[in-house]
Design a protein around this motif. Structure first.
Motif, PDB file in Angstrom:
ATOM      1  N   LEU A  76       0.829  -1.204   0.000  1.00 26.77           N
ATOM      2  CA  LEU A  76       0.000   0.000   0.000  1.00 26.77           C
ATOM      3  C   LEU A  76       0.867   1.260   0.000  1.00 26.77           C
ATOM      4  CD1 LEU A  76      -2.838  -1.077   2.444  1.00 26.77           C
ATOM      5  CD2 LEU A  76      -3.102  -0.506   0.020  1.00 26.77           C
ATOM      6  N   GLU A  77       1.968   1.213   0.730  1.00 31.03           N
ATOM      7  CA  GLU A  77       2.868   2.373   0.780  1.00 31.03           C
ATOM      8  C   GLU A  77       3.513   2.596  -0.591  1.00 31.03           C
ATOM      9  OE1 GLU A  77       5.922   4.162   4.029  1.00 31.03           O
ATOM     10  OE2 GLU A  77       6.286   2.077   3.443  1.00 31.03           O
ATOM     11  N   LYS A  78       3.913   1.518  -1.239  1.00 30.13           N
ATOM     12  CA  LYS A  78       4.542   1.605  -2.562  1.00 30.13           C
ATOM     13  C   LYS A  78       3.592   2.241  -3.582  1.00 30.13           C
ATOM     14  CE  LYS A  78       7.121  -1.840  -3.381  1.00 30.13           C
ATOM     15  NZ  LYS A  78       7.627  -3.200  -3.647  1.00 30.13           N
ATOM     16  N   ARG A  79       2.304   2.019  -3.403  1.00 28.41           N
ATOM     17  CA  ARG A  79       1.300   2.584  -4.318  1.00 28.41           C
ATOM     18  C   ARG A  79       0.896   4.009  -3.916  1.00 28.41           C
ATOM     19  NH1 ARG A  79      -2.839  -2.430  -5.493  1.00 28.41           N
ATOM     20  NH2 ARG A  79      -3.763  -0.936  -6.943  1.00 28.41           N
ATOM     21  N   GLY A  80       1.467   4.500  -2.823  1.00 26.41           N
ATOM     22  CA  GLY A  80       1.171   5.862  -2.389  1.00 26.41           C
ATOM     23  C   GLY A  80      -0.109   5.994  -1.579  1.00 26.41           C
ATOM     24  N   TYR A  81      -0.638   4.865  -1.098  1.00 25.42           N
ATOM     25  CA  TYR A  81      -1.913   4.875  -0.382  1.00 25.42           C
ATOM     26  C   TYR A  81      -1.765   4.913   1.129  1.00 25.42           C
ATOM     27  CZ  TYR A  81      -3.936   3.476  -4.875  1.00 25.42           C
ATOM     28  OH  TYR A  81      -4.324   3.427  -6.186  1.00 25.42           O
ATOM     29  N   LEU A  82      -0.552   4.795   1.598  1.00 31.05           N
ATOM     30  CA  LEU A  82      -0.332   4.659   3.031  1.00 31.05           C
ATOM     31  C   LEU A  82       0.936   5.389   3.421  1.00 31.05           C
ATOM     32  CD1 LEU A  82      -1.158   2.219   5.409  1.00 31.05           C
ATOM     33  CD2 LEU A  82       1.200   1.752   4.826  1.00 31.05           C
ATOM     34  N   CYS A  83       0.953   5.936   4.621  1.00 32.56           N
ATOM     35  CA  CYS A  83       2.211   6.486   5.132  1.00 32.56           C
ATOM     36  C   CYS A  83       2.429   5.986   6.555  1.00 32.56           C
ATOM     37  CB  CYS A  83       2.243   8.008   5.051  1.00 32.56           C
ATOM     38  SG  CYS A  83       1.088   8.850   6.108  1.00 32.56           S
ATOM     39  N   ARG A  84       3.692   5.839   6.873  1.00 32.57           N
ATOM     40  CA  ARG A  84       4.103   5.441   8.216  1.00 32.57           C
ATOM     41  C   ARG A  84       4.761   6.661   8.851  1.00 32.57           C
ATOM     42  NH1 ARG A  84       5.976   0.375   5.196  1.00 32.57           N
ATOM     43  NH2 ARG A  84       4.892  -1.343   6.160  1.00 32.57           N
ATOM     44  N   THR A  85       4.243   7.067   9.984  1.00 35.92           N
ATOM     45  CA  THR A  85       4.822   8.215  10.683  1.00 35.92           C
ATOM     46  C   THR A  85       5.288   7.773  12.055  1.00 35.92           C
ATOM     47  OG1 THR A  85       2.627   8.868  11.477  1.00 35.92           O
ATOM     48  CG2 THR A  85       3.409   9.932   9.476  1.00 35.92           C
ATOM     49  N   PRO A  86       6.303   8.448  12.592  1.00 34.27           N
ATOM     50  CA  PRO A  86       6.784   8.066  13.927  1.00 34.27           C
ATOM     51  C   PRO A  86       5.696   8.267  14.986  1.00 34.27           C
ATOM     52  CG  PRO A  86       8.340   9.535  12.831  1.00 34.27           C
ATOM     53  CD  PRO A  86       7.099   9.512  12.003  1.00 34.27           C
ATOM     54  N   HIS A  87       5.700   7.395  15.952  1.00 37.24           N
ATOM     55  CA  HIS A  87       4.800   7.499  17.102  1.00 37.24           C
ATOM     56  C   HIS A  87       5.158   8.757  17.886  1.00 37.24           C
ATOM     57  CE1 HIS A  87       3.042   6.380  21.007  1.00 37.24           C
ATOM     58  NE2 HIS A  87       2.255   5.589  20.310  1.00 37.24           N
ATOM     59  N   LYS A  88       4.175   9.369  18.518  1.00 38.62           N
ATOM     60  CA  LYS A  88       4.414  10.630  19.231  1.00 38.62           C
ATOM     61  C   LYS A  88       5.386  10.495  20.402  1.00 38.62           C
ATOM     62  CE  LYS A  88      -0.002  12.681  18.080  1.00 38.62           C
ATOM     63  NZ  LYS A  88      -1.314  13.099  18.529  1.00 38.62           N
ATOM     64  N   THR A  89       5.363   9.349  21.092  1.00 36.45           N
ATOM     65  CA  THR A  89       6.189   9.213  22.296  1.00 36.45           C
ATOM     66  C   THR A  89       7.312   8.188  22.172  1.00 36.45           C
ATOM     67  OG1 THR A  89       4.657   7.588  23.239  1.00 36.45           O
ATOM     68  CG2 THR A  89       4.293   9.912  23.801  1.00 36.45           C
TER      69      THR A  89
END
Length: 157
Positions: A76-89
């Motif tokens: 999904l990320e490769k297709r541009g449909y998803l992003c992974r962001t760092p956790h806040k803590t």
């Protein structure tokens, strides 16, 4: 209380045959977007939870192996449909969310899939639909009760 075991075995085979055919039909439909049924469950979860979630939690929620979840998220990320962001803590952890194109993709896929599901339900009478849902819930609850009983008796996980 229950049914004869021989009858139950015969009905179980019919039930499983139907389940596998339904699964194949979902896969057939999903070929339209070149996605798997696992991807469908991820899209559905993320559409319902726009705040996103951690991959491990998501895997648990949709009953998927964590390795399979990683592969699904990678696609999904490769297709541009998803992003992974760092956790806040905790920067070692990630939160996955749908991107705007991913939200549009999920909406398209889920609208079409839901359309087929509703059409199938509308082919039933109100009584048949009620019986289907009630029987499915009762079956699931009985299955879960058997699992819990087995676990209590020490022969489960």
């Amino acid at each position: 209380m229950g049914v004869d075991r021989t009858y139950a075995i015969r009905q179980h085979r019919r039930f499983m045959d139907s389940w596998f055919k339904l699964d194949r039909n979902y896969c057939r439909l999903l070929k339209r977007w070149d996605i798997s049924i696992n991807t469908l469950w991820v899209l559905e979860y993320l559409q319902r939870h726009p705040e996103g979630g951690e991959p491990a939690v998501l895997a648990d929620q949709v009953n998927m192996l964590r390795q399979t979840m990683t592969l699904t998220l990678d696609q999904l990320e490769k297709r541009g449909y998803l992003c992974r962001t760092p956790h806040k803590t905790d920067r070692r952890r990630k939160i996955v969310t749908l991107t705007p194109p991913g939200q549009a993709f999920a909406a398209e896929v889920l609208d079409v899939v839901t359309g087929f599901e509703l059409a199938a339900m509308e082919a039933l009478t109100g009584e048949e639909l009620e019986a289907l849902v009630e029987s499915s819930v009762k079956y699931q609850e009985a299955f879960e009760k058997s699992l819990e009983s087995e676990s209590k008796n020490g022969s489960g996980e």
